[in-house]
Enzyme design. Structure first.
Site, PDB file in Angstrom:
ATOM      1  N   ASP A  63      29.742  81.246  87.735  1.00  0.00           N
ATOM      2  CA  ASP A  63      30.601  80.096  87.473  1.00  0.00           C
ATOM      3  C   ASP A  63      30.102  79.285  86.285  1.00  0.00           C
ATOM      4  OD1 ASP A  63      32.064  80.778  89.708  1.00  0.00           O
ATOM      5  OD2 ASP A  63      31.002  79.406  91.042  1.00  0.00           O
ATOM      6  N   TYR A 121      19.701  85.518  94.274  1.00  0.00           N
ATOM      7  CA  TYR A 121      19.905  84.246  93.587  1.00  0.00           C
ATOM      8  C   TYR A 121      18.830  83.265  94.036  1.00  0.00           C
ATOM      9  CZ  TYR A 121      24.753  85.485  92.262  1.00  0.00           C
ATOM     10  OH  TYR A 121      25.880  86.079  91.741  1.00  0.00           O
TER      11      TYR A 121
END
Length: 272
Positions: A63, A121
């Site tokens: 994003d 992540y």
């Protein structure tokens, strides 16, 4: 009259890149018509080296504002350039916020998204009441103390296979919402005890899923949400049972592991 012979088709060479980038200046990885993107910058650099190269095929559509150390991107080129050559040539054309850290040969048309085994992540939280210029860009600064033990205990409930339909942004309308989290850790950073690192490894993730997890853990860590929040959300399937969506700048795509089928596509390649 004899028809003219068709021009020979140039042989295609598959290339797999590992990218690192600071996501702050970009509207995400994927190309858009109304903003600067990582894919747009990368394809511009590739086209400079080979105007006949294909479009890129990225593993993760990070994003706006999200960073990466291990984004994988494949494309096809008509130029037979070795791995080191691609690293040097592309980094010369890319802006300072993006770097190719590795290049490898692969099969033409190789689609790395279809070969993903797991992604890792890290979301970083900074406990500080004042601005920290060297950390604020890469961590969400929270002006209060966090109970890491409570956060780790709550996070443990996420491990395994669950229906994460409550853990997604409104834009995600996928029907299949079952995901498998292999590992999740909440630990102090070795370089700075004020920084808490939330590291998650899973097979795939929903839109905003990791940022919702991070926001909920902050609520739990500061005592504003009960430790069983994740259990409640699994049962209800409702977004309202979880915390805020954490800001994007604390999130980094650390690495992507491909399945055996994916890694066999480039066994002999080496990075620069």
């Amino acid at each position: 009259m004899t028809a003219p012979e068709a021009a020979p088709t140039a042989a295609l060479h598959g290339v797999l890149l590992t990218l690192s980038y600071d996501g702050a200046p970009f509207c995400g990885y994927a190309k858009q018509t109304n903003g600067r993107t990582v894919a747009g910058e990368l394809e511009g650099a590739i086209q400079t080296v080979d105007p006949r190269a294909s479009s890129t095929r990225g593993v993760s559509r990070t994003d706006s504002g999200v960073h990466a150390r291990g984004q994988l991107v494949a494309f096809d080129s008509t130029r037979d350039i070795d791995s080191r050559g691609w690293v040097l040539a592309l980094n010369q054309e890319l802006p300072q916020e993006i770097a190719v850290v590795r290049a490898a040969r692969t099969e033409p048309s190789f689609e790395p998204r279809r070969c993903v085994l797991q992604k890792t992540y890290t979301y970083r939280l900074l406990e500080s009441r004042t601005r920290e210029p060297l950390l604020d860009r890469l961590a969400w600064r929270v002006p209060y103390r966090l109970n890491q033990l409570a956060m780790q205990t709550a996070a443990a409930e996420l491990q395994g296979e669950h229906d994460f339909r409550a853990f997604r942004g409104a834009a995600d309308q996928r029907e299949e919402t079952v995901r498998h989290i292999f590992r999740i850790d909440v630990t102090p950073a070795t370089h700075d005890p004020r920084v808490t690192e939330l590291t998650v490894t899973g097979n795939k993730f929903l839109y905003n899923m990791l940022r919702i997890i991070a926001g909920t853990l902050v609520d739990i860590g500061r005592g504003h949400r009960k430790p069983d929040a994740f259990t409640r959300a699994f049962a209800s399937g409702l977004r309202k049972d979880l915390g805020v969506t954490a800001p994007p700048h604390g999130l980094v795509l650390e690495s992507v592991e491909l399945t055996t089928a994916g890694t066999n596509a480039w066994p002999s390649a080496t990075g620069a």
